[in-house]
Design a protein around this motif. Structure first.
Motif, short mmCIF file in Angstrom:
data_model
loop_
_atom_site.label_atom_id
_atom_site.label_comp_id
_atom_site.label_asym_id
_atom_site.label_seq_id
_atom_site.Cartn_x
_atom_site.Cartn_y
_atom_site.Cartn_z
N LEU A 130 19.76 -22.25 74.60
CA LEU A 130 20.79 -22.16 75.64
C LEU A 130 21.14 -23.57 76.08
CD1 LEU A 130 22.56 -20.81 77.76
CD2 LEU A 130 20.52 -20.54 79.19
N ILE A 131 22.40 -23.94 75.94
CA ILE A 131 22.89 -25.25 76.39
C ILE A 131 24.08 -24.98 77.29
CG2 ILE A 131 23.79 -27.50 75.70
CD1 ILE A 131 22.50 -27.06 72.95
N CYS A 132 23.98 -25.40 78.54
CA CYS A 132 25.06 -25.09 79.47
C CYS A 132 25.37 -26.26 80.39
CB CYS A 132 24.73 -23.85 80.30
SG CYS A 132 23.37 -24.05 81.45
N LEU A 133 26.66 -26.40 80.69
CA LEU A 133 27.13 -27.36 81.70
C LEU A 133 26.65 -28.79 81.45
CD1 LEU A 133 26.90 -25.09 84.83
CD2 LEU A 133 28.96 -26.26 84.06
N THR B 87 23.44 -19.55 72.89
CA THR B 87 24.56 -19.59 73.83
C THR B 87 24.89 -21.03 74.19
OG1 THR B 87 24.00 -17.44 74.81
CG2 THR B 87 25.36 -18.92 76.12
N LEU B 88 26.15 -21.40 74.08
CA LEU B 88 26.67 -22.67 74.58
C LEU B 88 27.79 -22.34 75.56
CD1 LEU B 88 25.45 -23.37 71.65
CD2 LEU B 88 26.84 -25.43 71.82
N ILE C 247 26.24 -14.87 68.67
CA ILE C 247 26.31 -16.27 69.07
C ILE C 247 27.46 -16.41 70.06
CG2 ILE C 247 26.82 -18.62 68.27
CD1 ILE C 247 25.41 -17.89 65.66
N ARG C 248 27.15 -16.95 71.23
CA ARG C 248 28.13 -17.05 72.31
C ARG C 248 28.51 -18.51 72.54
NH1 ARG C 248 24.93 -12.67 73.03
NH2 ARG C 248 25.87 -10.81 74.01
N VAL C 249 29.78 -18.81 72.37
CA VAL C 249 30.32 -20.15 72.61
C VAL C 249 31.53 -19.96 73.51
CG1 VAL C 249 31.27 -22.24 71.55
CG2 VAL C 249 29.47 -20.93 70.36
#
Length: 211
Positions: free
Chosen positions: A126-129, A146-147, A179-181
């Motif tokens: 998970l990579i966010c913000l 998820t990105l 996969i969520r981008v």
């Protein structure tokens, strides 16, 4: 652009048990320490480090720290959680067997990475913000990916990831293998390709993600 890297940890699909013990001070280090990291979320490392290495079989929790060089996980590390931490160079994680999360603890602020983020051969990612000076590269991982809401000066590449492999700690989620981008901005390209026919959720990215 002078940038910081803040990273946050989330153990996906698990619930941490509360313990009724007195708080223990977090670890700290003198500037310039080369840290070999193996600790728990209850006792995160803080302070300033020249570099951080996560050995095989170890978990690493950094919170409110500064790393003037690289953060590197060796193949077979368990978890890598980097919370509210500045990393001046690169994060290089390969073969993390459980969870990787890179972003602030609550994913509600805009942390910064000085160079690249690369996560390979790991499980949940998970990579966010994040604001990243160069690239985000996510490849050959086999868990939840998820990105969300990242800003990258060059490219975002989510490529050649493996078929989803369920672990008991992953919990249950609708379309867990997808996969969520979403809501990312890149200066050049966003590529989501070659991911073993996994479902893709690609929404509100600039430029439009190619798949």
């Amino acid at each position: 652009m002078k940038r910081l890297l803040l990273a946050a940890l989330m153990v996906m699909g698990t619930t941490a048990a509360a313990t009724l013990v007195a708080p223990v001070p977090a670890h700290a280090a003198d500037p310039g320490t080369r840290l070999v990291c193996d600790n728990s979320s209850a006792h995160p490392y803080t302070g300033t480090y020249k570099s951080v290495t996560v050995p095989k079989g170890a978990s690493c929790f950094l919170r409110n720290a500064v790393v003037t060089g690289n953060v590197k996980a060796l193949h077979g590390a368990k978890n890598v959680f980097i919370v509210n931490t500045r990393v001046d160079r690169n994060i290089m994680l390969r073969g993390v067997t459980r969870n990787v999360k890179i972003g602030p603890g609550n994913c509600k602020i805009d942390p910064i990475a000085g160079n690249n983020i690369k996560v390979t051969r790991s499980h949940n990612v998970l990579i966010c913000l994040m604001s990243v000076d160069n690239n985000i590269m996510v490849t050959r991982n086999d868990g939840r990916i998820t990105l969300t809401a990242n800003k990258v000066d060059n490219n975002i590449s989510v490529t050649n990831n493996l078929a989803y492999h369920h672990l008991a700690s992953d919990g249950h989620h609708k379309r867990i293998a997808a996969i969520r981008v979403r809501h990312n901005v890149a200066g050049r390209h966003i590529r989501v390709t070659g991911n073993d026919s996994r479902p893709l959720i690609l929404r509100h990215n600039t430029p439009t993600a190619t798949s």
